[in-house]
Design a protein around this motif. Structure first.
Motif, short mmCIF file in Angstrom:
data_model
loop_
_atom_site.label_atom_id
_atom_site.label_comp_id
_atom_site.label_asym_id
_atom_site.label_seq_id
_atom_site.Cartn_x
_atom_site.Cartn_y
_atom_site.Cartn_z
N LEU A 232 0.83 -1.21 0.00
CA LEU A 232 0.00 0.00 0.00
C LEU A 232 0.86 1.26 0.00
O LEU A 232 0.58 2.22 -0.73
CB LEU A 232 -0.93 -0.01 1.21
CG LEU A 232 -2.00 -1.10 1.23
CD1 LEU A 232 -2.80 -1.05 2.53
CD2 LEU A 232 -2.93 -0.97 0.03
N GLN A 235 2.35 2.30 -3.34
CA GLN A 235 1.52 2.98 -4.33
C GLN A 235 1.83 4.47 -4.40
O GLN A 235 1.53 5.13 -5.40
CB GLN A 235 0.03 2.77 -4.02
CG GLN A 235 -0.40 1.31 -4.03
CD GLN A 235 0.13 0.56 -5.24
OE1 GLN A 235 -0.18 0.89 -6.37
NE2 GLN A 235 0.95 -0.46 -5.00
N THR A 236 2.44 5.01 -3.34
CA THR A 236 2.85 6.41 -3.37
C THR A 236 4.24 6.56 -3.97
O THR A 236 4.41 7.24 -4.99
CB THR A 236 2.82 7.03 -1.96
OG1 THR A 236 3.63 6.23 -1.06
CG2 THR A 236 1.41 7.08 -1.42
N SER A 308 4.70 6.34 6.59
CA SER A 308 3.53 6.20 5.71
C SER A 308 2.67 7.46 5.72
O SER A 308 2.17 7.89 4.67
CB SER A 308 2.69 4.99 6.13
OG SER A 308 3.36 3.79 5.81
N ALA A 312 1.70 10.04 2.62
CA ALA A 312 0.33 10.47 2.33
C ALA A 312 0.26 11.98 2.15
O ALA A 312 -0.36 12.48 1.21
CB ALA A 312 -0.61 10.01 3.45
N GLY A 372 3.74 -4.21 -5.46
CA GLY A 372 3.34 -2.80 -5.44
C GLY A 372 3.53 -2.15 -6.80
O GLY A 372 2.69 -1.38 -7.26
N SER A 379 -2.53 3.88 -11.80
CA SER A 379 -2.74 5.31 -11.58
C SER A 379 -2.76 6.08 -12.90
O SER A 379 -3.42 7.13 -13.00
CB SER A 379 -1.63 5.87 -10.68
OG SER A 379 -0.37 5.77 -11.32
N ILE A 394 -6.77 9.24 -3.72
CA ILE A 394 -6.80 7.79 -3.48
C ILE A 394 -5.43 7.29 -3.05
O ILE A 394 -5.31 6.48 -2.11
CB ILE A 394 -7.29 7.06 -4.74
CG1 ILE A 394 -8.78 7.33 -4.97
CG2 ILE A 394 -7.03 5.55 -4.63
CD1 ILE A 394 -9.31 6.80 -6.29
N LEU A 395 -4.38 7.76 -3.70
CA LEU A 395 -3.01 7.34 -3.34
C LEU A 395 -2.68 7.75 -1.90
O LEU A 395 -2.07 6.98 -1.16
CB LEU A 395 -2.01 7.95 -4.31
CG LEU A 395 -2.05 7.44 -5.76
CD1 LEU A 395 -1.16 8.28 -6.65
CD2 LEU A 395 -1.64 5.97 -5.81
N LEU A 398 -4.42 5.37 0.50
CA LEU A 398 -3.74 4.07 0.60
C LEU A 398 -2.54 4.16 1.54
O LEU A 398 -2.26 3.21 2.30
CB LEU A 398 -3.30 3.60 -0.78
CG LEU A 398 -4.42 3.23 -1.75
CD1 LEU A 398 -3.84 2.87 -3.12
CD2 LEU A 398 -5.26 2.08 -1.21
N LEU A 401 -3.85 4.06 5.06
CA LEU A 401 -4.20 2.68 5.40
C LEU A 401 -2.95 1.86 5.69
O LEU A 401 -2.96 1.00 6.59
CB LEU A 401 -4.99 2.06 4.25
CG LEU A 401 -5.47 0.61 4.44
CD1 LEU A 401 -6.33 0.48 5.70
CD2 LEU A 401 -6.24 0.14 3.21
N SER A 402 -1.88 2.13 4.98
CA SER A 402 -0.61 1.47 5.25
C SER A 402 -0.14 1.74 6.68
O SER A 402 0.33 0.83 7.38
CB SER A 402 0.44 1.95 4.25
OG SER A 402 1.73 1.53 4.62
#
Length: 426
Positions: A232, A235-236, A308, A312, A372, A379, A394-395, A398, A401-402
């Motif tokens: 997760l 994803q960033t 994380s 974000a 990942g 994206s 959305i990124l 995630l 959430l990580s």
């Protein structure tokens, strides 16, 4: 632990891998733009996802092979395979042939061979370095990669457009030279018990054994959460090579970076991306070791969670501005989130992995990146379907959430009778 005190294997690798990394980063950051231009954003994103599926499988097989057949063996074969892939890629983009599809296939093979190389290389460090020094050694290797990230894109911005064929050719030659150097100047480090292979086994037996071994690994709830949370978070930071170059190429147009009176130095989207990538590499090269020394003083739980959350915040900032200096500030925050976990995450894996399964544990752990990276290209078509604003939101979600999963991971590991608590405190 100073570099002069390192095992000779690591010294050879440090300088050999630095050469190929510089060449690689001269063209790799621009390939997403290249494929998006050749195939369109929708198709390019889906093709990149498809190519990474093979990298995931190769990564798992690479961990098994590193434990069974040796770290050196897999690294030599992988470097040679990458070299051949780059040479064919060069042919696909040469004065004699122009085939984006062949180039994409070669790009996929480069990813596959890289996935074979990674678990063996990480396990070799754990084989020859005491636990108390591992975070420092991993941090230095990471620093060397990011020195290449500083130098490579700057040179690439100068040479990539007109000399892509030559860059790919040089990358192939250097990879093959690295394979020869590894074969001649390094020794095998895998524990002997890891290389016990029954000669009477069928050719497919290693796949059965492999699935059994990974089944044992994934029953470790703490380790499984570590992988999911890492996927997760990936994803960033994977967007540094995927979404961000396309975003800057579309929204940054001749913006003044520096201005003195009537004189101004303006940058285009591609140049802005090169600046951001070099900034990331420069900050990592400059501060990795220092930040790692600071972070090992804190609880690993807090470091992973805050990292994380920092990712974000940074990825959200990227989506809120196309001002070049706003992007530079967002990249600085992004890089800090990266630096927080550089040294401790590899040390964390080596600490909980049994000696005879280190390769497989590192392979399983690197699923955070390979799996990942498999998901991350979605994206690109997402920006077509829902727009850039929602894609960046959305990124960021995630990444949050990580952070939650990392917190849960350490909550489980701190309970008595967990797998991790038996093998080592986290």
């Amino acid at each position: 632990m100073k570099i002069r005190d390192w095992d000779s294997n690591l010294k050879v690798r440090l300088f050999g891998e630095a050469a190929i990394n510089i060449t690689f980063w001269m063209f790799f950051p621009f390939l997403t733009i290249y494929f998006a231009g050749e195939f369109g954003k929708d198709k390019a994103g889906l093709l990149l996802i498809f190519s990474q599926v093979f990298s995931v499988l190769a990564n798992l097989m690479g961990g098994y092979c590193a434990d069974r057949f040796g770290r050196k063996t897999m690294m030599v074969l992988s470097a040679f395979g990458q070299g051949l892939s780059f040479l064919v890629f060069a042919l696909a983009d040469s004065p004699w042939l122009n085939s984006p599809w062949l180039g994409f296939i070669c790009f996929a093979f480069v990813g596959v061979f890289s996935s074979f190389y990674w678990p063996a290389s990480q396990a070799m460090v754990a084989d020859v370095v005491e636990e108390k020094h591992r975070s420092h050694v991993f941090a230095i290797f990471y620093t060397s990669i990011n020195i290449a990230v500083v130098i490579g894109p700057v040179l690439g911005a100068i040479f990539y457009t007109k000399y892509r064929f030559e860059l790919l050719l040089i990358a192939g030659i250097i990879c093959i030279i690295l394979a020869v150097i590894l074969a001649k100047m390094t020794r095998e480090t895998v524990p002997q018990q890891s290389q016990l292979v029954n000669e009477n086994d069928k050719w497919y037996s290693f796949l059965i054994h492999q699935m059994k071994d990974y089944g044992i690994i994934f029953k470790d709830k703490t380790f499984l959460l570590f992988i999911i949370a890492g996927v997760l978070a990936a994803q960033t930071f994977m967007q540094l090579d995927l979404l961000i170059p396309i975003y800057t190429s579309e929204f940054v147009h001749n913006q003044p970076l520096l201005k003195f009176g009537d004189w101004a130095f303006s940058v285009s989207g591609e140049q802005a991306f090169g600046i951001l990538l070099s900034e990331n590499g420069f900050l990592v090269a400059l501060f990795t070791v220092a930040v790692t020394k600071i972070m090992i003083k804190y609880k690993e739980r807090n470091v992973f969670v805050i990292s994380s959350l920092t990712y974000a915040a940074a990825i959200f900032m990227f989506g809120q501005t196309n001002w070049i200096w706003g992007l530079i500030i967002a990249m600085a925050l992004f890089t800090f989130g990266e630096l927080m976990t550089v040294g401790i995450q590899q040390s964390f894996v080596s600490k909980i992995a049994p000696e005879h399964m280190r390769g497989q544990y590192f392979a399983a752990a690197s699923l955070r990146f390979t799996f990942g990276k498999t998901i991350a290209p979605i994206s690109i078509p997402l920006t077509v379907w829902i727009g850039y604003d929602w894609t960046f939101i959305i990124l960021a979600g995630l990444a949050v959430l990580s952070a939650v999963l990392y917190w849960l991971m350490f909550a489980i590991s701190e309970k008595p009778n967990t797998v991790v608590s038996k093998k080592g405190s986290v």
